[in-house]
Design an enzyme around this catalytic site. Structure first.
Site, PDB file in Angstrom:
ATOM      1  N   SER A  74      51.139  41.728  33.404  1.00 21.71           N
ATOM      2  CA  SER A  74      50.431  42.964  33.799  1.00 21.71           C
ATOM      3  C   SER A  74      50.763  44.177  32.945  1.00 21.71           C
ATOM      4  CB  SER A  74      50.722  43.289  35.259  1.00 21.71           C
ATOM      5  OG  SER A  74      49.988  42.430  36.095  1.00 21.71           O
ATOM      6  N   LYS A  77      47.989  45.480  30.945  1.00 19.67           N
ATOM      7  CA  LYS A  77      46.939  46.326  31.545  1.00 19.67           C
ATOM      8  C   LYS A  77      47.004  47.766  31.015  1.00 19.67           C
ATOM      9  CE  LYS A  77      47.014  43.590  35.848  1.00 19.67           C
ATOM     10  NZ  LYS A  77      47.545  43.546  37.233  1.00 19.67           N
ATOM     11  N   TYR A 199      40.635  39.002  30.554  1.00 20.89           N
ATOM     12  CA  TYR A 199      41.750  39.429  31.407  1.00 20.89           C
ATOM     13  C   TYR A 199      42.943  38.473  31.288  1.00 20.89           C
ATOM     14  CZ  TYR A 199      44.555  40.092  35.571  1.00 20.89           C
ATOM     15  OH  TYR A 199      45.625  40.265  36.406  1.00 20.89           O
ATOM     16  N   TYR A 251      52.969  48.603  41.759  1.00 17.80           N
ATOM     17  CA  TYR A 251      52.236  48.148  42.951  1.00 17.80           C
ATOM     18  C   TYR A 251      52.837  48.682  44.250  1.00 17.80           C
ATOM     19  CZ  TYR A 251      50.860  45.229  39.142  1.00 17.80           C
ATOM     20  OH  TYR A 251      50.445  44.807  37.925  1.00 17.80           O
ATOM     21  N   VAL A 269      54.664  40.161  35.882  1.00 19.54           N
ATOM     22  CA  VAL A 269      55.364  39.052  36.544  1.00 19.54           C
ATOM     23  C   VAL A 269      56.135  38.157  35.572  1.00 19.54           C
ATOM     24  CG1 VAL A 269      53.989  38.916  38.668  1.00 19.54           C
ATOM     25  CG2 VAL A 269      53.233  37.672  36.640  1.00 19.54           C
TER      26      VAL A 269
HETATM   27  O1  DON Z   1      46.590  37.990  37.193  1.00 10.98           O
HETATM   28  C1  DON Z   1      47.740  37.792  37.576  1.00 10.98           C
HETATM   29  O2  DON Z   1      48.042  37.677  38.757  1.00 10.98           O
HETATM   30  C2  DON Z   1      48.815  37.744  36.505  1.00 10.98           C
HETATM   31  N1  DON Z   1      48.260  37.248  35.282  1.00 10.98           N
HETATM   32  C3  DON Z   1      49.401  39.109  36.257  1.00 10.98           C
HETATM   33  C4  DON Z   1      50.036  39.709  37.491  1.00 10.98           C
HETATM   34  C5  DON Z   1      51.168  40.625  37.189  1.00 10.98           C
HETATM   35  O3  DON Z   1      51.808  40.564  36.160  1.00 10.98           O
HETATM   36  C6  DON Z   1      51.550  41.543  38.277  1.00 10.98           C
HETATM   37  N2  DON Z   1      52.710  42.324  37.891  1.00 10.98           N
HETATM   38  N3  DON Z   1      53.775  42.478  38.376  1.00 10.98           N
END
Ligand code: DON
Length: 315
Positions: A74, A77, A199, A251, A269
């Site tokens: 993430s 992003k 994405y 978040y 993550v």
């Molecule tokens: O789309 C997802 O759920 C993961 N590729 C990315 C989520 C993420 O990294 C949330 N961050 N803490």
């Protein structure tokens, strides 16, 4: 002049502070939970920690596994948002909110209550809208984002981990649900599959802490990367993006993060977190064990220790 002297004094303290942080976070390394929603991320050795601090003049301090690549997830992003914000300017907010979600990053509930308009650009739904904007405007959207990341990291070798990407696609049902749901409200213009490829692709890029700290320098310098002089956002847009990192970048623990760390930061993550102190430095940490909100446990603690020991934060 006084500022310069203060910065030089601060720099002199950093090596010892990083050494202390490394020791103090060691007991936490085994306490988090490595992301396991896709097999590729679950395989990472949890006992790793890296940290890099870069000042605007390029001075670098690092400790631990600072040169080990990991999945930025993430954190990517931030880069796609930079490109979409530069492109659409304030019109961007017709399709996205700018409020903290207070919900998990992949939540579906809020999206229904709010008619397919994501709360902010950092929850998955918001980042998927951003991916749609990039897809709509560029012929080769994923490479456009990747090229941008290569430029701000000065790392031409930066690449997508294709195993992670494939796994994201195989297991991405929830993100597909978010995207289809938004499409039903007219908030996704391109084909869902195409948007998700973009994405998942930017989430699957690998960097190390040095790359990340380098990349975030433009956010610490009012939108101008101090190492190449290029303007990626204007000062107002940079203020806004940083404000969003502070309020939404971690978040449903953004409040706790602001309370303890006191910096705008963005987590992923994969266990990375990158943040900035405006006008001074960027900072990146990585440790794969996550807390219950999906933020690096040892990484968050390391940032908290950094702002506590140096006595600097944005507050
Ligand atoms: O789309 C997802 O759920 C993961 N590729 C990315 C989520 C993420 O990294 C949330 N961050 N803490």
């Amino acid at each position: 002049m006084d500022d310069l002297i203060a910065t030089e004094k601060l720099k002199a303290t950093i090596p010892e502070i990083l050494e202390e942080i490394q020791k103090e976070i060691a007991p936490l390394l085994s306490m988090g939970q490595v992301a396991n929603y896709i097999p590729e991320l679950g395989d990472v050795d949890q006992n790793q920690f890296g940290m890099v601090v870069r000042f605007l003049d390029g001075t670098t301090f690092e400790t631990g596994n600072s040169q080990t690549n990991f999945s930025i997830q993430s954190i990517s992003k931030v880069f796609s948002l930079t490109q979409a914000f530069a492109l659409l300017k304030e019109n961007l907010w017709n399709r996205l909110g700018k409020e903290p979600s207070g919900n998990p990053f992949n939540s579906l509930i809020q999206l229904e209550n709010e008619n397919g308009k994501p709360r902010n650009p950092f929850i998955n739904a918001g980042a998927i809208v951003i991916a749609d904007i990039i897809t709509h405007h560029f012929e080769d959207p994923l490479n456009t984002i990747l090229d941008f990341m290569r430029e701000v990291t000065f790392n031409k070798k930066l690449t997508i981990n294709m195993n992670v990407l494939q796994s994201e696609k195989n297991y991405g049902h929830r993100n597909a649900a978010l995207a289809h749901f938004m499409k039903s409200y007219g908030n996704i213009y391109s084909e869902v599959e195409e948007v998700l490829d973009v994405y998942f692709g930017h989430c699957s890029v690998e960097m190390n802490c040095f790359d990340l700290a380098t990349a975030f320098l433009y956010l610490a310098n009012h939108g101008v990367h101090p190492l190449n002089g290029k303007t990626y956002l204007n000062a107002s847009q940079t203020k806004r993006l940083n404000a969003l990192m502070l309020t939404c970048g971690t978040y449903d623990s953004a409040g706790e993060f602001a309370f303890k760390v006191g910096l705008p930061g963005k987590s992923g993550v994969g266990g990375g977190i990158a943040g900035i102190i405006p006008g001074l430095l960027s900072i990146a940490v990585w440790s794969p064990g996550l807390d219950k909100c999906g933020n690096s446990l040892a990484g968050t603690k390391a940032l908290e220790l950094f702002t506590t020991k140096t006595g600097i934060s944005i507050f």
